[in-house]
Design a protein around this motif. Structure first.
Motif, PDB file in Angstrom:
ATOM      1  N   GLU A  46       6.076 -51.014 -17.853  1.00 45.15           N
ATOM      2  CA  GLU A  46       5.049 -50.662 -18.846  1.00 45.15           C
ATOM      3  C   GLU A  46       5.604 -49.756 -19.960  1.00 45.15           C
ATOM      4  O   GLU A  46       5.389 -50.012 -21.147  1.00 45.15           O
ATOM      5  CB  GLU A  46       3.911 -49.942 -18.114  1.00 45.15           C
ATOM      6  CG  GLU A  46       2.702 -49.692 -18.967  1.00 45.15           C
ATOM      7  CD  GLU A  46       1.557 -49.130 -18.133  1.00 45.15           C
ATOM      8  OE1 GLU A  46       1.771 -48.148 -17.398  1.00 45.15           O
ATOM      9  OE2 GLU A  46       0.462 -49.690 -18.207  1.00 45.15           O
ATOM     10  N   GLU A  47       6.333 -48.725 -19.550  1.00 46.57           N
ATOM     11  CA  GLU A  47       6.803 -47.767 -20.564  1.00 46.57           C
ATOM     12  C   GLU A  47       7.827 -48.370 -21.534  1.00 46.57           C
ATOM     13  O   GLU A  47       7.700 -48.176 -22.743  1.00 46.57           O
ATOM     14  CB  GLU A  47       7.333 -46.484 -19.908  1.00 46.57           C
ATOM     15  CG  GLU A  47       6.235 -45.681 -19.201  1.00 46.57           C
ATOM     16  CD  GLU A  47       4.947 -45.534 -20.029  1.00 46.57           C
ATOM     17  OE1 GLU A  47       5.034 -45.076 -21.179  1.00 46.57           O
ATOM     18  OE2 GLU A  47       3.864 -45.892 -19.539  1.00 46.57           O
ATOM     19  N   ARG A  72      -2.779 -47.790 -22.359  1.00 47.63           N
ATOM     20  CA  ARG A  72      -2.425 -48.032 -20.948  1.00 47.63           C
ATOM     21  C   ARG A  72      -3.674 -48.319 -20.121  1.00 47.63           C
ATOM     22  O   ARG A  72      -3.701 -49.230 -19.308  1.00 47.63           O
ATOM     23  CB  ARG A  72      -1.760 -46.781 -20.377  1.00 47.63           C
ATOM     24  CG  ARG A  72      -0.304 -46.915 -20.131  1.00 47.63           C
ATOM     25  CD  ARG A  72       0.192 -45.652 -19.451  1.00 47.63           C
ATOM     26  NE  ARG A  72       1.267 -45.062 -20.206  1.00 47.63           N
ATOM     27  CZ  ARG A  72       1.301 -43.829 -20.686  1.00 47.63           C
ATOM     28  NH1 ARG A  72       0.299 -42.993 -20.499  1.00 47.63           N
ATOM     29  NH2 ARG A  72       2.331 -43.407 -21.361  1.00 47.63           N
TER      30      ARG A  72
END
Ligand code: PDD
Length: 289
Positions: A46-47, A72
């Motif tokens: 995700e990051e 997010r």
């Protein structure tokens, strides 16, 4: 099962999700996107995806439509609502809706954000067993391929050419004869010293998130990596070749322009990296688990 899309602040049934006709992504391709993998209901990498999104937005001077933590939350909520265990999430941000004019709108419209999810397709067993066929085509794109822009005409024309040639992907070749990348994948070879060779992530290619993960995995497995361009000739003589992307993970390439690579069979290093990468996807990273 019904599924929702997220469109500018609302979760709406996928079949009825729509954007304004004067959305600048629709009229000018003035927008950016990300495709992220979902594994076990969790967003993979995700990051790094959000970092790349930040880079694309900054380079085009498009504002974040919401804060990073809020984005997010929306991503995770859409995955939850749609009950996606394994699949992918598409997110797109455009400069927004404004009367058609090439220059940035003076009124700074709110950037438009849309998101959809998709369940994973069944892995193509024949493709995995045989490996992918690749053709080469001239790279006719612009000089900022590091930006994940929704402007993808050369990519779709190239992919269509591959499909019509009975191949899986087209590797784009720069004027100097070196391979840049596939139409939606990064390109790799294994040379006769069993070193991985892939192009450095400069402005000529997209810095693939799968590429980054595979580089890390290779390092941990003592597989030597060299980041440099390679020519089509070098690729056709390589011991192995493969491609990487969020949707293909690591896929062995067994022919390039009809030349067999590695005797026409998926190579051991590509297969090992594929296994390691699939394991990496399945295991939550320690910092976000
Ligand atoms: N494509 N190069 C290009 C031109 C791409 O469009 C992609 C991703 C990649 C691989 O990047 P990543 O490992 O982050 O997926 C390389 C996505 C999957 C797409 O357009 O569907």
């Amino acid at each position: 099962m019904s599924r929702d899309a997220y469109v500018n602040g609302r979760y709406v049934p996928h079949g009825r999700a729509s954007v304004h006709v004067e959305d600048r992504a629709y009229q000018f391709a003035d927008g950016v996107y990300e495709v992220v993998a979902i594994q076990g209901g969790r967003i993979v990498d995700e990051e790094p995806h959000l970092d790349r999104l930040d880079h694309s937005l900054k380079e085009l001077r498009i504002a974040w439509p919401m804060t990073r933590p809020a984005l997010r939350l929306v991503m995770r909520e859409l995955v939850r609502r749609n009950g996606v265990a394994d699949g992918s999430l598409y997110l797109q941000i455009s400069r927004g809706v404004a009367p058609r004019d090439h220059a940035f709108p003076k009124s700074s419209p709110r950037p438009a954000l849309v998101m959809t999810t998709r369940q994973a397709r069944k892995p193509n067993a024949a493709l995995l067993e045989k490996g992918a066929a690749v053709i080469t085509i001239p790279d006719i794109r612009w000089e900022r391929c590091d930006i994940k822009s929704v402007s993808l005409l050369p990519n779709i024309l190239g992919k269509q050419k591959a499909v019509e040639a009975g191949a899986h992907e087209a590797w784009q070749v720069a004027a100097d004869g070196t391979v840049t990348e596939g139409t939606s994948t990064n390109a790799w070879i294994v040379n006769d010293r069993n070193e991985l060779v892939t192009r450095k992530a400069d402005r000529a290619i997209l810095s693939g998130i799968t590429r980054l993960a595979v580089m890390k995995i290779a390092g941990e497995s003592q597989i030597k990596l060299v980041e440099r361009p390679f020519t089509v000739e070098e690729a056709t003589k390589a011991r192995e070749a493969f491609l990487t992307s969020t949707t293909s993970s690591v896929l062995p390439v067994t022919s390039i322009d009809g030349h067999k690579i590695g005797g026409g069979k998926p190579g051991p290093i590509a297969l090992r990296l594929r296994e390691l990468y699939l394991g990496y996807m399945a295991a939550p990273p320690k910092d976000t688990a």
